[in-house]
Design an enzyme around this catalytic site. Structure first.
Site, mmCIF file in Angstrom:
data_model
loop_
_atom_site.group_PDB
_atom_site.id
_atom_site.type_symbol
_atom_site.label_atom_id
_atom_site.label_comp_id
_atom_site.label_asym_id
_atom_site.label_seq_id
_atom_site.Cartn_x
_atom_site.Cartn_y
_atom_site.Cartn_z
ATOM 1 N N CYS A 65 12.101 -10.365 13.377
ATOM 2 C CA CYS A 65 11.888 -8.882 13.919
ATOM 3 C C CYS A 65 12.271 -8.867 15.167
ATOM 4 O O CYS A 65 11.747 -9.605 15.887
ATOM 5 C CB CYS A 65 10.459 -8.619 13.486
ATOM 6 S SG CYS A 65 9.995 -6.726 13.890
ATOM 7 N N CYS A 69 5.296 -7.514 19.095
ATOM 8 C CA CYS A 69 3.672 -7.703 18.738
ATOM 9 C C CYS A 69 3.231 -8.981 18.822
ATOM 10 O O CYS A 69 3.370 -9.918 17.982
ATOM 11 C CB CYS A 69 3.642 -7.160 17.112
ATOM 12 S SG CYS A 69 4.732 -5.337 16.807
ATOM 13 N N CYS A 72 2.079 -11.272 15.880
ATOM 14 C CA CYS A 72 2.964 -11.472 14.574
ATOM 15 C C CYS A 72 3.931 -12.424 14.703
ATOM 16 O O CYS A 72 4.624 -12.704 15.474
ATOM 17 C CB CYS A 72 3.775 -9.990 14.644
ATOM 18 S SG CYS A 72 4.568 -10.239 13.043
ATOM 19 N N CYS A 109 1.966 -3.897 -2.577
ATOM 20 C CA CYS A 109 2.512 -3.262 -1.182
ATOM 21 C C CYS A 109 3.600 -4.089 -0.443
ATOM 22 O O CYS A 109 3.558 -5.511 -0.547
ATOM 23 C CB CYS A 109 1.335 -3.373 -0.255
ATOM 24 S SG CYS A 109 1.793 -2.738 1.376
ATOM 25 N N CYS A 140 3.088 0.710 -2.420
ATOM 26 C CA CYS A 140 2.748 1.148 -0.917
ATOM 27 C C CYS A 140 3.983 0.152 -0.303
ATOM 28 O O CYS A 140 4.313 -0.755 -0.848
ATOM 29 C CB CYS A 140 1.602 0.289 -0.847
ATOM 30 S SG CYS A 140 1.238 0.548 1.069
ATOM 31 N N CYS A 200 -1.846 4.830 4.619
ATOM 32 C CA CYS A 200 -2.840 3.832 4.725
ATOM 33 C C CYS A 200 -2.491 3.375 6.178
ATOM 34 O O CYS A 200 -1.533 2.880 6.644
ATOM 35 C CB CYS A 200 -2.123 2.656 3.854
ATOM 36 S SG CYS A 200 -2.793 1.001 4.022
ATOM 37 N N ARG A 272 -10.303 -1.197 3.650
ATOM 38 C CA ARG A 272 -9.728 -2.584 3.306
ATOM 39 C C ARG A 272 -10.347 -3.769 4.351
ATOM 40 O O ARG A 272 -9.815 -3.710 5.186
ATOM 41 C CB ARG A 272 -8.522 -2.482 2.839
ATOM 42 C CG ARG A 272 -7.872 -4.236 2.269
ATOM 43 C CD ARG A 272 -6.457 -3.870 1.940
ATOM 44 N NE ARG A 272 -6.254 -2.573 0.930
ATOM 45 C CZ ARG A 272 -5.522 -1.637 1.326
ATOM 46 N NH1 ARG A 272 -4.747 -1.657 2.700
ATOM 47 N NH2 ARG A 272 -5.140 -0.579 0.525
#
Ligand code: SAM
Ligand code: DTB
Ligand code: SF4
Length: 326
Positions: A65, A69, A72, A109, A140, A200, A272
């Site tokens: 990616c 972040c 991550c 998801c 999702c 979400c 969650r």
């Protein structure tokens, strides 16, 4: 007593349509037992307290990616050992969804390590959404920032929920991510809502933020209008090679407080108990369920990191008298 407590929490909401950071912080500062009692009363007023919704995650496009972040493992700029893989095949995704359903999950998801989907990426994801929907699972997806029109295409293909997290408070955000700003995230959430998808949206704790910043994240989430239907609260999973590896882990009682405050401020949302459950242990998870958590990620893996085994979760639920949402 119960009535007094619930009236009290209702007062917070009728005081205005929105939650101030100060009012949220006041909740955090309550004695632990008072906070949990209050959250549990709110929880019982809106949900069956012994039912938990099960969502299974699958990373359909892992690693590589371009974003930064700091939490991550999939950002290509950090050396975490996560390989850049192409989009999974239709057959492999369907096999994983079929297994998730057989295991008792009600939602599937699909996550992709993109800044956002290019149109040709999206066109490959749409048939996956349609196929998972066709299995009778709630669907999702979490694919990053969406451009105009993309949320509508997902909706038309059978997507039920889109996950896109605010991650943290606006004032702490710049310490964690520089390649997209808070407003980019709010814009994507707006597109998702506008397309008629369920939202979400949650965040991560344990990144070095302070309590006021945790309250700031909750205020942002609770003030989305309407509040997200699903609110994932992640406990940072520390991965070697990421800049946040080695941070002081959050006090587990503070994590429980975060769940309780989410429950009180978003009484109708599913809260969650998300990533980082292994690190919290079973006693703390039980407290989270009491405090109003009513959904978990279920399955041996999150996206790239581990999760409690499905069998261990089934045992835990049995010991607590919790039944999975059918
Ligand atoms: N790339 C897309 C994006 O960022 O929107 C979708 C996938 S991304 C992995 C989804 C969410 O997972 C992030 O917003 C973050 O809240 C959460 N996440 C990622 N790494 C994490 C970690 N190490 N611990 C806890 N949560 C994490
Ligand atoms: C969310 O809030 N947490 C999930 C899901 N939404 C996509 C992701 C957790 C990822 C944990 C780190 C990993 O396994 O890579
Ligand atoms: Fe990329 Fe999403 Fe990870 Fe950020 S959280 S680096 S956007 S995969």
């Amino acid at each position: 007593m119960d009535t007094a407590v619930s009236l009290n929490s209702a007062e917070h909401q009728v005081a205005g349509p929105s939650w101030s950071v100060e009012a949220v912080l006041e909740l955090f500062e309550l004695p632990f037992n008072d906070l949990l009692h209050r959250a549990h009363v709110v929880h019982r007023a809106h949900f069956d307290p012994n039912t938990v919704q099960l969502s299974t995650l699958l990373s359909i496009k892992t690693g590589g990616c371009p974003e930064d972040c700091q939490y991550c493992p999939q950002a290509k700029r950090y050396n975490t050992g996560v390989e850049d893989e192409p989009l999974m095949s239709h057959e492999a995704v369907l096999a994983a969804a079929t297994a998730a359903k057989a295991n008792g999950a009600t939602r599937f998801c699909m996550g992709a390590a993109w800044r956002g989907p290019k149109q040709r990426d999206l066109e490959q994801v749409l048939p996956l959404v349609a196929a998972v929907h066709g299995l009778g699972l709630q669907t999702c997806a979490t694919l990053g920032l969406l451009k105009d029109g993309q949320a509508e295409q997902l909706k038309e293909s059978g997507l039920d929920y889109y996950n896109h997290n605010l991650d943290t408070a606006p004032e702490f955000y710049g310490k964690i991510i520089s390649t997209r700003d808070y407003q980019d995230r709010l814009d994507t959430l707006e597109r998702v809502r506008h397309a008629g998808l369920r939202v979400c949206c949650g965040g991560i704790v344990g990144m070095g933020e302070n309590r006021a910043q945790r309250a700031g994240l909750i205020a942002q989430l609770a003030n989305l209008d309407p509040a997200p239907e699903s609110v994932p609260i992640n406990n940072l999973v520390q991965v070697e090679g990421t800049p946040l590896h080695g941070r002081e882990p959050i006090d587990p009682f503070e994590f429980v407080r975060m769940i309780a405050v989410a429950r009180i401020t978003m009484p109708e949302s599913y809260v969650r108990l998300s990533a980082g459950r292994r690190e919290l242990g079973e006693g703390v998870q039980a407290l989270c369920f009491f405090a109003g958590a009513n959904s978990i990620f279920y399955g041996d893996k999150l996206l790239t990191t581990g999760n409690p085994d499905a069998q261990a979760d089934r045992n835990l639920m049995t010991r607590l008298g919790i039944v999975p949402e059918g």
